[in-house]
Design a protein around this motif. Structure first.
Motif, PDB file in Angstrom:
ATOM      1  N   ILE A  85       0.830  -1.212   0.000  1.00 11.04           N
ATOM      2  CA  ILE A  85       0.000   0.000   0.000  1.00 11.04           C
ATOM      3  C   ILE A  85       0.860   1.256   0.000  1.00 11.04           C
ATOM      4  N   VAL A  86       1.843   1.309   0.874  1.00 15.60           N
ATOM      5  CA  VAL A  86       2.600   2.541   1.105  1.00 15.60           C
ATOM      6  C   VAL A  86       3.500   2.890  -0.066  1.00 15.60           C
ATOM      7  N   ARG A  87       3.920   1.922  -0.843  1.00 18.69           N
ATOM      8  CA  ARG A  87       4.873   2.208  -1.916  1.00 18.69           C
ATOM      9  C   ARG A  87       4.256   2.944  -3.090  1.00 18.69           C
ATOM     10  N   ALA A  88       2.970   3.280  -2.982  1.00 14.60           N
ATOM     11  CA  ALA A  88       2.333   4.089  -4.018  1.00 14.60           C
ATOM     12  C   ALA A  88       2.646   5.572  -3.864  1.00 14.60           C
ATOM     13  N   VAL A  89       3.365   5.952  -2.819  1.00 11.35           N
ATOM     14  CA  VAL A  89       3.757   7.350  -2.624  1.00 11.35           C
ATOM     15  C   VAL A  89       5.274   7.456  -2.760  1.00 11.35           C
ATOM     16  N   ARG A  90       5.741   8.674  -3.005  1.00 13.47           N
ATOM     17  CA  ARG A  90       7.179   8.903  -3.137  1.00 13.47           C
ATOM     18  C   ARG A  90       7.871   8.560  -1.825  1.00 13.47           C
ATOM     19  N   GLY A  91       8.983   7.824  -1.905  1.00  9.28           N
ATOM     20  CA  GLY A  91       9.682   7.390  -0.702  1.00  9.28           C
ATOM     21  C   GLY A  91       8.950   6.269   0.007  1.00  9.28           C
ATOM     22  N   GLY A  92       8.116   5.533  -0.739  1.00  6.76           N
ATOM     23  CA  GLY A  92       7.265   4.515  -0.129  1.00  6.76           C
ATOM     24  C   GLY A  92       8.026   3.424   0.587  1.00  6.76           C
ATOM     25  N   LEU A  93       9.136   2.954   0.006  1.00  9.14           N
ATOM     26  CA  LEU A  93       9.888   1.888   0.658  1.00  9.14           C
ATOM     27  C   LEU A  93      10.514   2.379   1.963  1.00  9.14           C
ATOM     28  N   ALA A  94      11.005   3.618   1.962  1.00  9.18           N
ATOM     29  CA  ALA A  94      11.567   4.173   3.191  1.00  9.18           C
ATOM     30  C   ALA A  94      10.484   4.314   4.257  1.00  9.18           C
ATOM     31  N   LEU A  95       9.289   4.745   3.861  1.00 10.63           N
ATOM     32  CA  LEU A  95       8.174   4.818   4.809  1.00 10.63           C
ATOM     33  C   LEU A  95       7.781   3.436   5.297  1.00 10.63           C
ATOM     34  N   GLY A 119      17.070  -3.934   8.981  1.00 12.20           N
ATOM     35  CA  GLY A 119      18.168  -3.635   8.080  1.00 12.20           C
ATOM     36  C   GLY A 119      18.527  -4.779   7.160  1.00 12.20           C
ATOM     37  N   ARG A 120      18.576  -5.989   7.692  1.00 13.89           N
ATOM     38  CA  ARG A 120      18.935  -7.149   6.866  1.00 13.89           C
ATOM     39  C   ARG A 120      17.920  -7.385   5.752  1.00 13.89           C
ATOM     40  N   SER A 121      16.674  -6.973   5.972  1.00 11.46           N
ATOM     41  CA  SER A 121      15.613  -7.243   5.002  1.00 11.46           C
ATOM     42  C   SER A 121      15.411  -6.113   4.002  1.00 11.46           C
ATOM     43  N   THR A 122      15.959  -4.932   4.257  1.00 12.53           N
ATOM     44  CA  THR A 122      15.580  -3.774   3.438  1.00 12.53           C
ATOM     45  C   THR A 122      16.729  -2.985   2.827  1.00 12.53           C
ATOM     46  N   VAL A 123      17.923  -3.071   3.360  1.00 14.96           N
ATOM     47  CA  VAL A 123      19.001  -2.198   2.875  1.00 14.96           C
ATOM     48  C   VAL A 123      19.255  -2.392   1.387  1.00 14.96           C
ATOM     49  N   GLN A 124      19.335  -3.623   0.934  1.00 11.99           N
ATOM     50  CA  GLN A 124      19.595  -3.864  -0.483  1.00 11.99           C
ATOM     51  C   GLN A 124      18.438  -3.378  -1.343  1.00 11.99           C
ATOM     52  N   GLY A 125      17.212  -3.592  -0.870  1.00 13.26           N
ATOM     53  CA  GLY A 125      16.047  -3.112  -1.614  1.00 13.26           C
ATOM     54  C   GLY A 125      16.032  -1.597  -1.727  1.00 13.26           C
ATOM     55  N   LEU A 126      16.423  -0.908  -0.670  1.00 13.02           N
ATOM     56  CA  LEU A 126      16.494   0.547  -0.727  1.00 13.02           C
ATOM     57  C   LEU A 126      17.533   1.005  -1.749  1.00 13.02           C
ATOM     58  N   ARG A 127      18.652   0.313  -1.790  1.00 11.30           N
ATOM     59  CA  ARG A 127      19.686   0.684  -2.768  1.00 11.30           C
ATOM     60  C   ARG A 127      19.207   0.417  -4.189  1.00 11.30           C
ATOM     61  N   ASP A 128      18.489  -0.694  -4.379  1.00  9.49           N
ATOM     62  CA  ASP A 128      17.994  -1.029  -5.716  1.00  9.49           C
ATOM     63  C   ASP A 128      17.024   0.032  -6.232  1.00  9.49           C
ATOM     64  N   GLU A 129      16.350   0.729  -5.324  1.00  8.33           N
ATOM     65  CA  GLU A 129      15.427   1.788  -5.729  1.00  8.33           C
ATOM     66  C   GLU A 129      16.109   3.160  -5.710  1.00  8.33           C
ATOM     67  N   HIS A 130      17.432   3.152  -5.726  1.00  3.06           N
ATOM     68  CA  HIS A 130      18.247   4.363  -5.908  1.00  3.06           C
ATOM     69  C   HIS A 130      18.202   5.320  -4.720  1.00  3.06           C
ATOM     70  N   TYR A 131      17.976   4.785  -3.531  1.00  2.00           N
ATOM     71  CA  TYR A 131      18.196   5.580  -2.332  1.00  2.00           C
ATOM     72  C   TYR A 131      19.709   5.643  -2.097  1.00  2.00           C
ATOM     73  N   PRO A 132      20.260   6.813  -1.752  1.00  2.00           N
ATOM     74  CA  PRO A 132      21.692   6.882  -1.430  1.00  2.00           C
ATOM     75  C   PRO A 132      22.019   5.915  -0.294  1.00  2.00           C
ATOM     76  N   PRO A 133      23.170   5.231  -0.359  1.00  2.00           N
ATOM     77  CA  PRO A 133      23.504   4.229   0.662  1.00  2.00           C
ATOM     78  C   PRO A 133      23.439   4.764   2.083  1.00  2.00           C
ATOM     79  N   ARG A 134      23.937   5.991   2.324  1.00  2.00           N
ATOM     80  CA  ARG A 134      23.925   6.497   3.688  1.00  2.00           C
ATOM     81  C   ARG A 134      22.507   6.869   4.137  1.00  2.00           C
ATOM     82  N   PHE A 135      21.652   7.297   3.199  1.00  2.00           N
ATOM     83  CA  PHE A 135      20.260   7.585   3.542  1.00  2.00           C
ATOM     84  C   PHE A 135      19.530   6.297   3.885  1.00  2.00           C
ATOM     85  N   ALA A 136      19.781   5.240   3.108  1.00  2.00           N
ATOM     86  CA  ALA A 136      19.152   3.947   3.372  1.00  2.00           C
ATOM     87  C   ALA A 136      19.539   3.417   4.749  1.00  2.00           C
TER      88      ALA A 136
END
Length: 423
Positions: A85-95, A119-136
């Motif tokens: 549901i949440v990924r329909a908005v900008r920054g959805g994965l981070a939210l 972290g183990r479940s999401t860091v790589q996914g955040l990077r794949d969606e072009h979040y900066p590594p330090r922001f992720a």
């Protein structure tokens, strides 16, 4: 003078690589030997008495339950459910990461544990969606801090045991501040993601995916509801609830999700026992230090000095927050609570500050301490998981410090946020 010297020696020992419990114990033992009329047997007696506490039994149980839920790959389940549901908005994965952090906060009671699980479940996914590594890495580190405020919180258990407050009321007091902090962090995450153009955006919410994932996630979702509901309704004490949570988590991982074997449960039990031992060692060292400082009359001197200074309650809270934020740079959360609670609570009560409100203020400071270099544990956890330097994680966290300080100010100077559900 003795208090300042004790603190300096503790910081020196920590800088030399000594464990927190060892530093506290050594300094306390030296003070005991220098005070006339205090027998050496006080060291063993005080150390034993500090952990011979019924409320503290909840700590190993909640740690065990949280570790099981982390090993049980339940974080991925929560990410899929919320993200549909949440990924329909900008920054959805981070939210999604922040919302999942709220769930794990209501399960583990640990900041580091929540950050590691998510972290183990999401860091790589955040990077794949072009979040900066330090922001992720920063998003997960900041979200993990909610594990200290949202019950069941190990920080509240420690405070309640040290100063004699009802832990069930402390748990209830942490609910609204925890929700407020999560809302502030979510707003900041959305704004930063939108400004930076981070993250992919789904065309619309995936309601079919939500309906497909919900039945499988439901048993895990029920855990925080049952834990918090039992405490709030008065059906069980926090210690009894901790045992229930441990059994429920074990049944989930073994029988429902089949993600952990009996051998895995045994390994988790050993890890939880080691973590509990480290916590209890810090409690013993800190309790001994608190005892000897009280015996030396330092607590009474501080209260008397405070009365002569004529500080108002809000001026005192400003001073306390500055001191705790400074000490949080050098002490982990457990040591910060154990070392300062016996000294600060009498001073707060002398000014008419509600002790439950003051407990929430202390926990809010400990949350920030987990993000503050050079000791911030969440920074090191996310550095290891994301494989970027600690200083890069810290740089990613910088935009969120203003949010955390805003939350701390609201908690400190608007007591109703902490007390609305308690009284």
């Amino acid at each position: 003078m003795f208090l300042i010297l004790a603190l300096v020696f503790i910081l020196v020992l920590l800088s030399l690589g000594s464990h927190v419990s060892t530093s506290l114990g050594l300094v306390s033992a030296v003070l005991v030997l220098t005070v006339s009329g205090v027998p050496e047997t006080v060291i063993a007696q005080t150390a034993f008495k500090s952990v011979n506490s019924y409320p503290l039994v909840a700590i190993p149980m909640f740690i065990f339950a949280g570790n099981l839920m982390m090993r049980g790959q339940i974080a991925g389940l929560m990410i899929d459910l919320v993200g549909s549901i949440v990924r329909a908005v900008r920054g959805g994965l981070a939210l999604t990461v922040l919302i999942a952090s709220v769930f794990f906060a209501a399960v583990s009671g640990s900041s580091v544990g929540s950050a590691a699980a998510i972290g183990r479940s999401t860091v790589q996914g955040l990077r794949d969606e072009h979040y900066p590594p330090r922001f992720a890495a920063a998003i997960v580190a900041v979200g993990g801090t909610l594990g200290l405020m949202i019950p069941p919180s190990l920080g509240f258990i420690l405070i309640g045991s040290i100063v004699g407050l009802p832990i069930d009321k402390l748990f209830v007091a942490g609910v609204l501040p925890g929700i407020m902090e999560a809302a502030l962090l979510s707003f900041a995450t959305f704004w930063l993601s939108k400004r930076g153009g981070y993250g992919a955006k789904a065309q619309q919410p995936d309601w079919q995916g939500f309906a497909r994932n919900f039945p499988r996630a439901l048993p895990a979702l029920l855990m925080p509801i049952l834990v918090l509901g039992s405490i709030y309704a008065g059906f069980m004490t926090p210690t009894e609830v901790s045992a229930f949570a441990a059994v429920y988590a074990m049944l989930l991982c073994l029988l429902v999700y089949r993600s952990v074997t009996l051998g895995g449960v045994w390994k988790v039990a050993l890890e939880s026992m080691l973590q509990t031992t480290m916590i209890f060692a810090v409690v013993m060292g800190g309790s001994l230090l608190g005892f000897i400082l009280t015996r030396m009359g330092i607590s009474a001197t501080l209260v008397s000095g405070l009365q002569h200074m004529g500080l108002s309650w809000w001026e005192f809270l400003i001073v306390v927050n500055v001191v705790l934020l400074f000490l949080g740079m050098f002490l982990d959360g457990i040591a910060l609570i154990v070392l300062t609670a016996p000294l600060l609570f009498p001073m707060a009560q002398a000014l008419g500050i509600d002790p439950i409100h003051f407990s929430v203020i202390m926990v809010a400071n400990v949350e920030i301490a987990t993000l503050t270099p050079p000791i911030g544990l969440n920074l090191f956890v996310m550095s290891g998981i994301s494989r970027i330097p600690v200083h890069e994680v810290a740089r990613g966290v910088v935009p969120f410090y203003a949010v955390r300080l805003t939350g701390l100010a609201l908690i400190s100077f608007v007591p109703v946020i902490s007390l609305a559900l308690v009284h």
